[in-house]
Design a protein around this motif. Sequence first.
Motif, mmCIF file in Angstrom:
data_model
loop_
_atom_site.group_PDB
_atom_site.id
_atom_site.type_symbol
_atom_site.label_atom_id
_atom_site.label_comp_id
_atom_site.label_asym_id
_atom_site.label_seq_id
_atom_site.Cartn_x
_atom_site.Cartn_y
_atom_site.Cartn_z
ATOM 1 N N PRO A 124 2.657 4.579 -1.246
ATOM 2 C CA PRO A 124 2.371 5.534 -2.327
ATOM 3 C C PRO A 124 3.256 5.262 -3.536
ATOM 4 C CG PRO A 124 2.580 6.659 -0.221
ATOM 5 C CD PRO A 124 3.019 5.239 0.009
ATOM 6 N N LYS A 125 2.734 5.527 -4.723
ATOM 7 C CA LYS A 125 3.472 5.233 -5.953
ATOM 8 C C LYS A 125 4.828 5.935 -5.987
ATOM 9 C CE LYS A 125 -0.578 4.245 -8.794
ATOM 10 N NZ LYS A 125 -1.496 4.128 -7.638
ATOM 11 N N THR A 185 0.815 -1.215 0.000
ATOM 12 C CA THR A 185 0.000 0.000 0.000
ATOM 13 C C THR A 185 0.851 1.268 0.000
ATOM 14 O OG1 THR A 185 -0.164 -0.061 2.428
ATOM 15 C CG2 THR A 185 -1.926 -1.131 1.169
ATOM 16 N N ARG A 187 -4.228 -2.143 -3.409
ATOM 17 C CA ARG A 187 -2.796 -2.237 -3.687
ATOM 18 C C ARG A 187 -2.392 -1.107 -4.628
ATOM 19 N NH1 ARG A 187 -4.673 -7.373 -3.118
ATOM 20 N NH2 ARG A 187 -3.524 -8.682 -1.621
ATOM 21 N N THR A 188 -1.210 -0.570 -4.402
ATOM 22 C CA THR A 188 -0.754 0.588 -5.179
ATOM 23 C C THR A 188 0.213 0.224 -6.286
ATOM 24 O OG1 THR A 188 0.918 0.944 -3.455
ATOM 25 C CG2 THR A 188 -1.113 2.238 -3.302
ATOM 26 N N SER A 189 0.546 -1.046 -6.412
ATOM 27 C CA SER A 189 1.468 -1.462 -7.465
ATOM 28 C C SER A 189 0.820 -1.294 -8.834
ATOM 29 C CB SER A 189 1.883 -2.924 -7.261
ATOM 30 O OG SER A 189 0.745 -3.747 -7.140
ATOM 31 N N ARG A 190 1.657 -1.092 -9.845
ATOM 32 C CA ARG A 190 1.167 -0.974 -11.213
ATOM 33 C C ARG A 190 0.625 -2.324 -11.693
ATOM 34 N NH1 ARG A 190 5.748 0.185 -14.536
ATOM 35 N NH2 ARG A 190 6.956 -0.770 -12.881
ATOM 36 N N THR A 218 -3.428 2.124 -13.162
ATOM 37 C CA THR A 218 -2.492 2.440 -12.080
ATOM 38 C C THR A 218 -3.182 2.416 -10.721
ATOM 39 O OG1 THR A 218 -2.910 4.799 -12.423
ATOM 40 C CG2 THR A 218 -1.024 3.839 -13.577
ATOM 41 N N SER A 219 -4.413 1.920 -10.673
ATOM 42 C CA SER A 219 -5.114 1.806 -9.399
ATOM 43 C C SER A 219 -5.980 0.560 -9.425
ATOM 44 C CB SER A 219 -5.992 3.043 -9.156
ATOM 45 O OG SER A 219 -6.989 3.158 -10.164
ATOM 46 N N HIS A 225 -1.230 -7.531 -10.778
ATOM 47 C CA HIS A 225 -0.365 -6.564 -10.112
ATOM 48 C C HIS A 225 1.098 -6.948 -10.297
ATOM 49 C CE1 HIS A 225 -3.317 -4.276 -7.658
ATOM 50 N NE2 HIS A 225 -4.024 -5.390 -7.732
#
Length: 437
Positions: A12-13, A10, A318-321, A312-313, A258
Amino acid sequence: MNYWNPYLETLPKEELERIEISYFKNILSYAKQSSKLYQDKLKDIEPTDIKSLDDIKNIPLTEKEEMRRYQEMEPFPYGGLLGRKIEEVTTFRQTSGTTGKPIYVPETYESWQWRIEAWCHILYMAGFRPHHRVFLPFVYNVYVAFWEGHYASEKVGCELIPGGGLDTRGRIHKILEVKANAMMNTPTYGLHIAEEAKSMGIDPSSLGIERMLCAGEPMPQSTRKRLEELFGCHVFDHIGGTEPCAWAGMCEVKEGMHLIEPFFLVEILDRETLSREVEEDEIGVAVVTPLGRRSFPLIRFNTKDLVIKGKTSCPCGRTSRKIKEVVGRTDDLRKIRGVLFSPKTVEEVLRKDFQDIEEFEIIVERRGLMDVVTLRAEPNSKLTVTDIEQTKTRLQEALKVATNLTFNIIMEPPGSLPRYMLKAKRFKDLREGGKND
């Protein structure tokens, strides 16, 4: 808990990007010191040159052919690919060798544990939990994915049932005997288990499988949904390889996969120049750098996997691409009568609209000056002669729409086409210079 590692999953990108650049610089420095391949390949590149993700694109890709050349050096059998002293190697793995001489992959205990941890993210995303009794229906041999799945299942807390040494009927009996409720397999073998179960008078949905994790070959959505209907379970996809490890997996939302960040730096580059990051919904080639494995350093490895870049979301948090879909491999694409053709398109049509077709095979030949593409299709034994002829006509029309090619359709007797446990080899290009997969 929804996450195996709540902190990493989680982030931030911006923080993920910062960590990945830092890790990349570290593995680059290590590879230059410890791997003969990268001592030569990266002699004019310094980690201090890397200040952004764009700078990484100045580093040359690593191709499998050059890895094969460096493997021929000492020490045997890993040669110039080895990143640690050979005395530290505790595990031998190798690629399948379907496209040339196998690559031998050394793992130290430390590097192997890193691979297992990445795999835990994949299993946990797919909902595997300690109450699952996981059946793995393969002989593991020297191939890495089965061993990764085995040890990651144990680490997640599942109970693992190895099913090697049994035939398909024996595996079905064992699943029922021990009440296994999860399974890992190729999509093709999952379909074969269902087919065999039905021939035994067993409804595949009565086997009790709740979760199924697939890999080893591209899995169209229609194939995934067909497996879900047959087994009455949740089916998930993931992608990886012996050299780069397993680098992306599907969460419970089931919309793409992901990237396992920050374990890997994954670039999705344009097919023409391999120099530009593609846009969302565009097809590109996956280039992968494992950021924590030192026994076998790998910098910007060209996987030759064709994927569609995803969003991208994700609703899972989960914040992974993400990647939207695995299209196939660059090796799979063929020009047939001027049309760019992917075998996956045929599977998509068959699994979605022709569920009475149990198995198939595609053959491309050159007859005179003309390319001829033939589909050998094996219908369900319950179809009548009239049904088969009608299916043949509908199938030819559907494939013409989907591929812009006219197929010669041959309906084969039930049970006549080969069944595959591992990677299916349903596409044969018999033209001069063609590659058989």
